[in-house]
Structure formats: C-alpha cells, structure tokens
Design an enzyme around this catalytic site. Structure first.
Site, PDB file in Angstrom:
ATOM      1  N   SER A   1      38.163  37.596  41.086  1.00 35.90           N
ATOM      2  CA  SER A   1      39.331  36.725  41.289  1.00 35.90           C
ATOM      3  C   SER A   1      39.204  35.895  42.565  1.00 35.90           C
ATOM      4  CB  SER A   1      40.608  37.558  41.442  1.00 35.90           C
ATOM      5  OG  SER A   1      40.914  38.192  40.246  1.00 35.90           O
TER       6      SER A   1
ATOM      7  N   HIS B   1      40.264  32.425  37.095  1.00 37.62           N
ATOM      8  CA  HIS B   1      38.988  32.696  36.443  1.00 37.62           C
ATOM      9  C   HIS B   1      38.655  31.557  35.486  1.00 37.62           C
ATOM     10  CE1 HIS B   1      38.233  36.930  37.602  1.00 37.62           C
ATOM     11  NE2 HIS B   1      39.528  36.907  37.831  1.00 37.62           N
TER      12      HIS B   1
ATOM     13  N   HIS C   1      39.023  41.661  32.150  1.00 37.69           N
ATOM     14  CA  HIS C   1      39.690  42.826  32.741  1.00 37.69           C
ATOM     15  C   HIS C   1      40.333  43.655  31.640  1.00 37.69           C
ATOM     16  CE1 HIS C   1      39.717  39.896  36.085  1.00 37.69           C
ATOM     17  NE2 HIS C   1      39.602  40.956  36.854  1.00 37.69           N
TER      18      HIS C   1
ATOM     19  N   TYR D   1      43.093  45.081  31.965  1.00 37.24           N
ATOM     20  CA  TYR D   1      44.547  44.818  31.960  1.00 37.24           C
ATOM     21  C   TYR D   1      44.923  43.605  31.117  1.00 37.24           C
ATOM     22  CZ  TYR D   1      43.598  41.499  35.823  1.00 37.24           C
ATOM     23  OH  TYR D   1      43.100  40.487  36.595  1.00 37.24           O
ATOM     24  N   GLU D   2      43.931  42.803  30.728  1.00 41.31           N
ATOM     25  CA  GLU D   2      44.226  41.685  29.822  1.00 41.31           C
ATOM     26  C   GLU D   2      44.251  42.158  28.374  1.00 41.31           C
ATOM     27  OE1 GLU D   2      41.946  37.918  31.536  1.00 41.31           O
ATOM     28  OE2 GLU D   2      40.812  39.760  31.766  1.00 41.31           O
TER      29      GLU D   2
ATOM     30  N   ALA E   1      38.057  41.019  44.286  1.00 39.82           N
ATOM     31  CA  ALA E   1      39.081  40.977  45.331  1.00 39.82           C
ATOM     32  C   ALA E   1      39.689  42.375  45.368  1.00 39.82           C
ATOM     33  CB  ALA E   1      40.144  39.952  44.965  1.00 39.82           C
TER      34      ALA E   1
ATOM     35  N   MET F   1      41.198  46.350  40.496  1.00 39.66           N
ATOM     36  CA  MET F   1      41.413  46.564  39.058  1.00 39.66           C
ATOM     37  C   MET F   1      40.191  46.169  38.228  1.00 39.66           C
ATOM     38  SD  MET F   1      45.185  44.864  38.888  1.00 39.66           S
ATOM     39  CE  MET F   1      46.378  45.138  40.214  1.00 39.66           C
ATOM     40  N   SER F   2      39.004  46.225  38.833  1.00 42.31           N
ATOM     41  CA  SER F   2      37.815  45.789  38.079  1.00 42.31           C
ATOM     42  C   SER F   2      36.615  46.630  38.499  1.00 42.31           C
ATOM     43  CB  SER F   2      37.556  44.307  38.366  1.00 42.31           C
ATOM     44  OG  SER F   2      37.193  44.122  39.717  1.00 42.31           O
TER      45      SER F   2
ATOM     46  N   ASN G   1      44.085  41.476  50.947  1.00 42.68           N
ATOM     47  CA  ASN G   1      45.410  41.903  51.429  1.00 42.68           C
ATOM     48  C   ASN G   1      45.328  43.353  51.874  1.00 42.68           C
ATOM     49  OD1 ASN G   1      45.179  42.110  48.270  1.00 42.68           O
ATOM     50  ND2 ASN G   1      46.552  43.757  48.916  1.00 42.68           N
TER      51      ASN G   1
ATOM     52  N   HIS H   1      49.477  37.630  43.382  1.00 44.14           N
ATOM     53  CA  HIS H   1      48.138  37.167  42.979  1.00 44.14           C
ATOM     54  C   HIS H   1      47.763  35.843  43.665  1.00 44.14           C
ATOM     55  CE1 HIS H   1      44.557  37.155  40.554  1.00 44.14           C
ATOM     56  NE2 HIS H   1      44.856  35.982  40.020  1.00 44.14           N
TER      57      HIS H   1
HETATM   58  N1  HPA Z   1      45.518  46.325  44.587  1.00 46.95           N
HETATM   59  C1  HPA Z   1      44.828  46.237  43.428  1.00 46.95           C
HETATM   60  N2  HPA Z   1      44.040  45.212  43.140  1.00 46.95           N
HETATM   61  C2  HPA Z   1      43.915  44.234  44.059  1.00 46.95           C
HETATM   62  C3  HPA Z   1      44.611  44.268  45.276  1.00 46.95           C
HETATM   63  C4  HPA Z   1      45.464  45.378  45.553  1.00 46.95           C
HETATM   64  O1  HPA Z   1      46.106  45.486  46.608  1.00 46.95           O
HETATM   65  N3  HPA Z   1      44.270  43.136  45.954  1.00 46.95           N
HETATM   66  C5  HPA Z   1      43.391  42.463  45.164  1.00 46.95           C
HETATM   67  N4  HPA Z   1      43.178  43.120  44.020  1.00 46.95           N
END
Ligand code: HPA
Length: 275
Positions: free
Chosen positions: A29, A60, A82, A84-85, A112, A210-211, A234, A246
């Site tokens: 991402s 993406h 992903h 989650y998609e 990310a 998440m990947s 973050n 996001h």
């Molecule tokens: N949590 C999960 N996935 C992420 C985060 C997060 O804080 N930041 C970027 N992808």
C-alpha cells in the site's frame, strides 16, 4: 492449482519475450511508485493475466512490470491481493508462485505497517527478521501440491539471513536508517484495538499489518529466498492518541518513497552481484 499458476506464468512469459526475471518484488500500500524505477519495461495489467484479479484496494494499481532495476532483471507486482478483499489465500499467493515459475530465485515483499516497537517512528523502514501468522489461515491448507514444495515446509529462516545482510549493507551505503523487526500478520480489514496491540507487543511483535505472511509462506514452500521490508506508516492503535486511517498510511508511505526506492534499488543491485 499448479496448472493454474502455470497458465498465469506462461501468459507472462510470452509477453516478456526473452526477459528472465531474477528477482520478484511485491509492492504494498502506497509503495507502488517503486515501479517507476524499472527500465526497459513491459507492463501487463492484472486484468489481462489468467487467474489474476483486478485489485480493488485504493492505493494499488494492479499490474505486472517486467524490466531492469540497477541492471538486474526483475518482475514487479504493482498492487497485491489481500485476504480482506475477499481473495482466497491461493489467489493472494499467485504472484509469489508465478515469480518462481518464471525462473526467479529471490522475492522481495514490501508492505505498510503500524509500529509497535517504541524505537520505530512513522516513515522509517524495517526489514523483517520473522513473522507471526495471526490470520487463522495458511495458503498451504488442502492437498499438498508436491510440484510447489513439501507438505511441511521449514520456516525457521523464512526471511533469508543473507538477504537481510544485503539490505543492511544497502542501507549503510545509502545512509538510510533501517531497523530489524518481527511482523504480526492479521487478516484485517479493521485496524487493531489498543488491547490487541498490547497483546501483540507481549507476544513479540514489533509491527503489525494485513499482508505479507501468506506470500512469504508460499514463497518459502516453493523454494524462493525471501526478504521483506515494512514502511512504518503510523504508530499502532493505542500507542498514540491519533486515530488510524488508510489515507494517512498512503501519505506516509509516499513521503518515504525516495528512501524506499533507494533501499530497494540498491538491495537489488547487491543481490544481482551475489551470484
Ligand atoms: N495496522 C494494521 N495494518 C496496517 C497498519 C496498522 O496500524 N498500518 C498500516 N497497515
């Protein structure tokens, strides 16, 4: 499954003529712009490749870019699938498997991630030394396809020590600070709660995302050498009072782009020199 992956790989092979990628790169991402670095490029939209789905997540692009980076032949996946998609883990790991079937020997996975380790600041880059699979899933569930690899693949060096040394060396020569870290992979798509982050810290995670985990499992299974780099976009939930979104993830990933491009290009150069 093997024949499905073979169809995807054969389609790409035909489109890229005599090119023989040595290294695969999966871009996470907000990190898709790394594909700008590719020279002598051939682009193939995912929508044209058998069994590849157009990616839906914002940030993406959804295409394969084949060409050279630092003089080394690469295949870049600009945009990933992903779980989650709603993609099955088998679909999520297609790029990793296709990379191997095209004859590559190394895979670089990027993502990310939210920082849990208090030494990490947003915008920094971390190379993975290990992961914790908290997705409640595994891409190898089901009948084992011996053409890919063994039933019970070893995961004791899921992230190659040699490649991590190369990343450290590349960072040093480019004056980029990198940290080592353990990645906790969750399925998402909701971000974590502060209590979940406390738990992840206790079990040994330095960052969360998440990947990456499914691709790295499949890549180890099929015999690719793997390394992975997270961009800390973050601080994870509850570590700062900021709410997560996001847009911020993409923005911070973009702000780190120069550093990210330089680290990956130099690592690719050094991998290429390491026959
Ligand atoms: N949590 C999960 N996935 C992420 C985060 C997060 O804080 N930041 C970027 N992808």
């Amino acid at each position: 499954m093997f024949s499905k992956v073979k169809e995807s790989a054969s389609f790409i092979k035909e489109k890229i003529h005599d090119k023989k990628p040595r290294i695969g790169v999966i871009l996470g991402s907000g990190l898709g712009d790394f594909a700008d670095e590719v020279e002598n490029r051939i682009e193939i939209p995912y929508s044209e490749i058998p069994h590849f789905h157009a990616t839906t997540v914002i940030g993406h692009v959804g295409r394969v870019v084949v060409g050279t980076v630092s003089g080394v032949e690469v295949i870049i996946f600009q945009g990933r699938f992903h779980a989650y998609e709603g993609h099955s883990f088998e679909d999520v790991v297609l790029p990793a498997r296709v990379t191997k079937l095209l004859g590559a020997t190394e895979l670089i996975v990027t993502n990310a991630a939210g920082g849990i380790n208090s030494l990490y600041s947003p915008g920094e880059l971390v190379y993975l030394t290990d992961h914790i699979n908290l997705t409640s899933n595994n891409p190898l569930i089901g009948t084992n396809d011996d053409e890919f690899g063994p039933r019970f693949p070893d995961m004791s060096e899921a992230y190659s020590h040699d490649l991590n040394k190369i990343i450290e060396k590349a960072a040093k020569t480019q004056g980029i600070q990198v940290h080592p870290g353990v990645y906790a992979g969750l399925r998402g798509p909701s971000y974590e709660t502060p209590a979940e982050i406390k738990y992840l810290r206790i079990i040994g995670a330095d960052m969360v995302g998440m990947s990456t985990v499914p691709e790295v499992i499949a890549a180890n299974h099929i015999g690719l050498k793997v390394c992975a780099i997270s961009c800390i976009t973050n601080l994870a939930a509850g570590i700062s009072t900021e709410k997560l979104n996001h847009d911020e993830v993409k923005e911070v990933a973009n702000m780190s782009m120069q550093k990210f491009k330089s680290l990956i290009s130099t690592s690719i150069k050094f991998i290429g020199e390491n026959v």
